[in-house]
Design a protein around this motif. Structure first.
Motif, PDB file in Angstrom:
ATOM      1  N   ASP A 164      47.665  40.402 -25.554  1.00  0.00           N
ATOM      2  CA  ASP A 164      47.547  41.511 -26.512  1.00  0.00           C
ATOM      3  C   ASP A 164      48.930  41.992 -26.965  1.00  0.00           C
ATOM      4  OD1 ASP A 164      44.815  41.420 -26.315  1.00  0.00           O
ATOM      5  OD2 ASP A 164      44.649  43.127 -24.957  1.00  0.00           O
ATOM      6  N   ALA A 165      49.874  42.049 -26.008  1.00  0.00           N
ATOM      7  CA  ALA A 165      51.226  42.503 -26.336  1.00  0.00           C
ATOM      8  C   ALA A 165      51.928  41.500 -27.252  1.00  0.00           C
ATOM      9  CB  ALA A 165      52.020  42.705 -25.049  1.00  0.00           C
ATOM     10  N   ASP A 216      50.453  39.496 -29.351  1.00  0.00           N
ATOM     11  CA  ASP A 216      49.827  39.657 -30.670  1.00  0.00           C
ATOM     12  C   ASP A 216      50.391  40.871 -31.399  1.00  0.00           C
ATOM     13  OD1 ASP A 216      48.231  37.448 -30.302  1.00  0.00           O
ATOM     14  OD2 ASP A 216      46.454  38.592 -29.693  1.00  0.00           O
ATOM     15  N   LEU A 217      50.594  41.951 -30.651  1.00  0.00           N
ATOM     16  CA  LEU A 217      51.075  43.185 -31.272  1.00  0.00           C
ATOM     17  C   LEU A 217      52.445  42.993 -31.929  1.00  0.00           C
ATOM     18  CD1 LEU A 217      50.508  46.235 -31.701  1.00  0.00           C
ATOM     19  CD2 LEU A 217      51.831  46.653 -29.626  1.00  0.00           C
ATOM     20  N   GLU A 250      55.237  48.662 -34.942  1.00  0.00           N
ATOM     21  CA  GLU A 250      53.878  48.430 -34.450  1.00  0.00           C
ATOM     22  C   GLU A 250      53.727  48.938 -33.016  1.00  0.00           C
ATOM     23  OE1 GLU A 250      51.170  47.385 -36.077  1.00  0.00           O
ATOM     24  OE2 GLU A 250      52.453  47.510 -37.851  1.00  0.00           O
ATOM     25  N   VAL A 251      54.752  48.726 -32.199  1.00  0.00           N
ATOM     26  CA  VAL A 251      54.712  49.218 -30.823  1.00  0.00           C
ATOM     27  C   VAL A 251      54.630  50.745 -30.820  1.00  0.00           C
ATOM     28  CG1 VAL A 251      55.985  49.383 -28.645  1.00  0.00           C
ATOM     29  CG2 VAL A 251      55.957  47.223 -29.918  1.00  0.00           C
ATOM     30  N   THR A 291      51.276  52.454 -31.341  1.00  0.00           N
ATOM     31  CA  THR A 291      50.338  52.540 -30.208  1.00  0.00           C
ATOM     32  C   THR A 291      50.505  53.848 -29.450  1.00  0.00           C
ATOM     33  OG1 THR A 291      51.831  51.548 -28.556  1.00  0.00           O
ATOM     34  CG2 THR A 291      50.513  50.033 -29.904  1.00  0.00           C
TER      35      THR A 291
END
Length: 226
Positions: free
Chosen positions: A119-120, A122-123, A181-182, A185
């Motif tokens: 998931d990370a 992909d992020l 993007e990070v 979250t």
């Protein structure tokens, strides 16, 4: 991925290395979930400030509060909240490791699942060849891999040092986009760079310094284990 990021308030902070004062009389504020960039030339103290804000470099004066935890009393707690993805020198992925070995090591140390790592990745928009040596990846991919492996553990904040050093403009843009993007979250991203990017960032300027003082810091990985 939904993270409660850290907020930071500093008033009149100063830090000192073995050869003198690194920065002094500095006020700043960082919002939870922000991409905050310590901008300044090499040797201006930007790395030292990242370390200080994360409880890894002691202050000699001033007030520093990280989400209600006041330093230096709560430095250990803050070090657990804010993890280093890359801090130079001292905290970078081992270039002789293969990507799959770097992933395995981080899963072992931080006890994160394979799904969390994927998931990370992909992020941050990265799908590296797992059999490749980390040192053979493009420098931007090396940095994004380090970021992904760090955020896989869900820290409230991360440190990303020297974002724009050695990267062409297109690669810089790609990395900054991934860091945005990070931050979206909820993770607070504390980065350093020679120049801050345009757009939605909180900029922390530092005055020029005459030289780059060496500093004593805490072990950058000592708090990685849960």
């Amino acid at each position: 991925m939904d993270v409660d990021g850290v907020s930071i308030l500093a008033r009149g902070i100063a830090a000192k290395g073995p050869e003198g004062v690194v920065f002094s009389n500095l006020d700043l504020q960082v919002s939870a979930g922000a991409l905050a960039v310590v901008a300044g030339p090499g040797g201006s103290g930007r790395t030292s400030l990242l370390l200080a804000l994360s409880g890894r470099l002691p202050l000699i004066t001033g007030y520093l509060d990280v989400s209600g935890y006041v330093l230096p009393e709560s430095a250990r707690v803050v070090r657990k909240l804010i993890r280093p993805a890359r801090v130079r020198p001292g905290c970078e992925l081992e270039p002789k490791h293969r990507v799959k070995e770097a992933i395995f090591e981080r899963r072992l140390i931080s006890r994160v699942s394979a799904g969390a790592v994927e998931d990370a990745l992909d992020l941050v928009g990265l799908d590296p060849d797992r059999s490749a040596l980390v040192g053979d990846l493009h420098p931007a991919d090396q940095l994004l891999l380090a970021v992904a492996l760090t955020i896989a553990g869900g820290p409230a904040g991360i440190l990303v040092d020297d974002v724009d050093v050695g990267l062409p403009l297109a690669a810089q843009s790609r990395v900054w986009s991934a860091l945005h993007e990070v931050a979206r979250t909820g993770t607070t991203v504390l980065a350093s760079a020679a120049e801050a990017p345009a757009g939605d960032v909180e900029i922390i300027p530092l005055p020029p310094r005459e030289r780059d003082w060496s500093t004593d810091v805490f072990d950058l990985l000592e708090e990685d284990a849960p």
